[in-house]
Write an enzyme that holds these catalytic residues in place. Structure first.
Site, PDB file in Angstrom:
ATOM      1  N   ASP A 314       0.772  -1.197  -0.185  1.00 60.01           N
ATOM      2  CA  ASP A 314       0.053  -0.015   0.020  1.00 60.01           C
ATOM      3  C   ASP A 314       0.885   1.164  -0.086  1.00 60.01           C
ATOM      4  OD1 ASP A 314      -1.810   2.101   0.528  1.00 60.01           O
ATOM      5  OD2 ASP A 314      -3.052   0.822   1.376  1.00 60.01           O
ATOM      6  N   LEU A 315       0.971   1.996  -1.059  1.00 57.35           N
ATOM      7  CA  LEU A 315       1.901   3.375  -1.265  1.00 57.35           C
ATOM      8  C   LEU A 315       1.330   4.243  -0.270  1.00 57.35           C
ATOM      9  CD1 LEU A 315       1.584   3.849  -4.978  1.00 57.35           C
ATOM     10  CD2 LEU A 315       3.132   2.468  -3.676  1.00 57.35           C
ATOM     11  N   ASP A 357      -4.267   2.443  -4.792  1.00 55.13           N
ATOM     12  CA  ASP A 357      -2.903   2.413  -4.694  1.00 55.13           C
ATOM     13  C   ASP A 357      -2.294   1.380  -4.107  1.00 55.13           C
ATOM     14  OD1 ASP A 357      -3.819   2.925  -2.214  1.00 55.13           O
ATOM     15  OD2 ASP A 357      -2.458   4.628  -1.772  1.00 55.13           O
TER      16      ASP A 357
END
Length: 713
Positions: A314-315, A357
């Protein structure tokens, strides 16, 4: 020349409707197929009778046909009695020695290549028998050959005929285009020299169609993934069939091969197949393909008992890029990161974009220590990735949750949930970290418990197992009088979850999971729908103010305000009776949206209460921006105000500020008479708590108003 001169031979050669027309459009003759499709035609009929188009198009079509001796597509369309449409192709026939010009008209309707091929094969065999029997009639033989030539030149499929030695005897124009050989060049050549077909995937040459037909003595279809190599080296995807050409005694005279170009169709199918399993933005595998691969790893005997690992990425701070530069920039980041991550994948690994993302990585046959190194490499690669957009540079980080698994004890849902939870723990620990799942991890166990509540909440919504309760809110100076009436003039609606084994469950048990996994807006909508439907259908005139809690999720949702307005349109509930309670934390987090929602609904007549006031860091500073009607003093100050002078001072200050702004105050957590006496001394307007009244079933209250017994839970 009339069709009847060709008699049965011509009629049996072609399955497509054919007509012979005068230069003016009169039907002079027709074959059996034409008479079957257009029963109304007869000698003396006119083409215009069958046309659905403008009559001027008939005239224009004849101008085109009379100028050409090869078939030309007309401007008119014929329609039969069943509504089927036929395209028209015409060509001038007859001599140029002054005789009246005539037009040969062919009508074509769509049908599959195989059906046309089978019919064509039968007609060719019939024609060969006719030629053998009537070779003494030179004029008729010439006409039949010309008719066949026009037919084979007209159809949209490639046709190749060979003798029993697999040497080419004929190519029609479509076959010439697809192979690159002319009919003259191909005469006598081995079929495999002209028709170079191979398997699309392996590249291996296919078995000679002639050999297969001669062996089987029947129609043979070639493989579904066949490509034909053109003389210049180009490859064309084809579908084809081959069949024997027999004489009147059933002997095989040769083989006819019919094929057509399906390159575009196969490319479209390949594109659709790719889109079904790949993400449209990044080109990586999508969530559906990722979960299918994971499911196969969990169930396949070949992968059981081996070490595997699942990574959930997960960015970090991705929202900042979207907010600062827009979603176009965010999409550019995701596209650029795909190749960065793919560069560090092994051949057996799978990388997918799971949504937003978030990315997933499946490391098959990978020991835990190797998986941790790969996770670290991916984290480092993303850290070194610098994204520039319109003069601004952004650093991107990533939080990674890692779950190692080797046996069949996991389900796909549990595995994905564990990876998601581990990823969020990496974020909670400070972001840009890797958290490896462990079965003895207490925090993971807590989050796993929340996932169980998520399933419970969804099930309760689906099965209608939520219940509305209420708690009375009374004026501090008229407590007993308010309670003696039986029906509360002012109450707050509360939520309970009913379980067949555990009974009624307090919201303290399931609300944290609902907040963590974005289910609060769903719960808010259920409460609102249930409250409005009950207030509308029962006699609740004595309930002047019904307070309903709204979560921060609803305040930040664009669709929420239209939903509430729709409720007022669907149910006859006066807005003046509804008071929405919002927490100061939620209001401050969504200040602009909260201001808009408060302003719109107050304009309708609704009122608002600011719940848990005083618990935030900037309560007084933001109060002037929120136009509410009630301040609900946080219960943490109220319950200890007798022992803690600071708490008492906070209660007094909040009450004073509220009155200065023209707001009514409500003290929460009033648990005994001594606290109530202090509140009266301070001038607090209203009180609520277990010392005033316990929560009761809202349905029981409303049922009592109609004279019915309270419904049993």
């Amino acid at each position: 020349m009339l069709l009847k001169d060709l008699s049965q031979s011509v009629e049996d050669v072609l399955p497509e409707p054919l007509m012979l027309l005068s230069g003016e459009g009169e039907v002079l003759d027709s074959n059996q197929a034409a008479r079957r499709v257009f029963p109304s035609i007869a000698e003396g009929a006119w083409l215009g009778d069958l046309v659905e188009d403008d009559p001027e198009k008939v005239t224009e079509s004849f101008r085109l046909w009379l100028r050409k001796r090869s078939l030309v597509r007309g401007l008119v369309t014929l329609v039969d009695g069943n509504g089927n449409r036929y395209a028209t192709y015409g060509a001038r026939v007859g001599s140029d020695d002054g005789e009246p010009a005539q037009v040969l008209l062919r009508c074509e309707v769509s049908q599959s290549a195989n059906r046309r091929f089978i019919e064509l094969t039968r007609r060719i065999a019939e024609l060969n028998r006719e030629v053998a029997q009537r070779n003494q009639v030179e004029d008729l033989l010439t006409a039949e050959k010309e008719w066949l030539r026009v037919t084979l030149h007209s159809i949209g499929d490639g046709v190749i005929t060979t003798d029993t030695e697999a040497r080419v005897t004929y190519l029609n124009p479509v076959a010439e285009d697809l192979t690159g050989w002319t009919n003259a060049e191909a005469q006598g050549q081995p079929l495999l020299e002209v028709f170079r077909a191979a398997d699309e995937y392996t590249g291996e040459p296919v078995e000679s169609p002639v050999s297969r037909v001669l062996k089987a003595g029947a129609i043979q279809g070639l493989g579904n993934h066949t490509v034909l190599t053109h003389k210049d080296g180009r490859e064309v995807s084809i579908e084809d069939s081959a069949a024997p050409i027999r004489d009147s005694d059933g002997g095989i005279l040769g083989v006819v091969l019919v094929f057509h170009d399906v390159t575009e169709a196969r490319q479209l199918n390949a594109k659709i197949s790719h889109q079904a399993t790949h993400d449209g933005l990044t080109g990586l595998f999508n969530r559906k393909a990722f979960e299918q691969r994971l499911k196969e790893m969990l169930t396949s005997p070949e992968t059981k008992g081996r070490d595997h690992s699942l990574l959930f990425l997960d960015l970090d701070h991705f929202k900042l890029i979207n907010d600062a530069c827009g979603h176009v920039a965010g999409d550019a980041v995701l596209r650029a990161l795909g190749p960065v991550l793919e560069h560090h994948m092994r051949q057996s690994d799978m990388l997918a974009r799971l949504g937003g993302d978030e990315f997933g990585v499946l490391l098959q046959n990978c020991p835990p220590n190797v998986a941790e190194k790969i996770a670290g490499t991916l984290q480092q690669a993303i850290m070194e990735f610098n994204f520039a957009w319109e003069g601004q540079t952004f650093d991107v980080g990533v939080s990674i949750g890692q779950v190692n698994f080797s046996d069949g004890g996991w389900t796909m849902v549990d595995l994905l949930g564990a990876a998601d939870t581990a990823c969020y723990m990496a974020k909670d620990a400070g972001r840009n970290r890797i958290h490896v799942y462990g079965s003895d991890d207490s925090e993971l166990a807590r989050r796993h418990g929340q996932m169980e509540w998520v399933r419970e909440i969804r099930g309760a919504l689906k099965e209608d197992r939520f219940r509305l309760f209420y708690q009375t809110i009374v004026p501090v100076n008229a407590v007993q009088a308010s309670l003696d009436g039986g029906v509360p003039s002012h109450c707050e609606l509360l939520l309970r979850l009913y379980d067949t084994e555990r009974g009624l469950i307090s919201p303290d048990s399931f609300i944290p999971a609902a907040e963590r996994y974005d289910l609060m807006s769903m719960l808010d909508r259920w409460v609102l729908e249930a409250a409005f439907s009950r207030l509308a259908t029962l006699n609740c005139a004595d309930i002047h103010t019904c307070a309903i809690n709204l979560s921060g999720s609803s305040l930040g949702e664009e669709e929420f305000l239209p939903f509430v307005c729709d409720l007022f349109e669907r149910y006859p509930v006066s807005p003046e009776r509804i008071c929405f309670e919002i927490t100061e934390t939620a209001a401050i987090a969504n200040l602009k949206t909260a201001q808009h929602i408060i302003g719109t609904l107050r304009h309708l007549g609704c009122r608002f209460a600011l719940d848990d006031f005083g618990s935030g860091m900037s309560s007084f500073g933001y109060l002037k921006y929120l136009h509410v009607d009630f301040l609900k003093i946080d219960g943490s100050f109220v319950k200890d105000m007798l022992e803690d002078p600071i708490d008492r001072a906070m209660v007094e200050s909040i009450h004073h500020i509220g009155h200065v702004m023209g707001l009514k105050t409500i003290a929460e957590f009033v648990e005994n008479d001594n606290v109530l006496v202090q509140l009266q001394a301070l001038g607090i307007d209203h009180a609520q708590g277990f010392g005033i009244a316990q929560p009761q079933s809202f349905d029981d209250l409303l049922a009592g108003l109609t004279g019915e017994a309270g419904a049993e839970i």
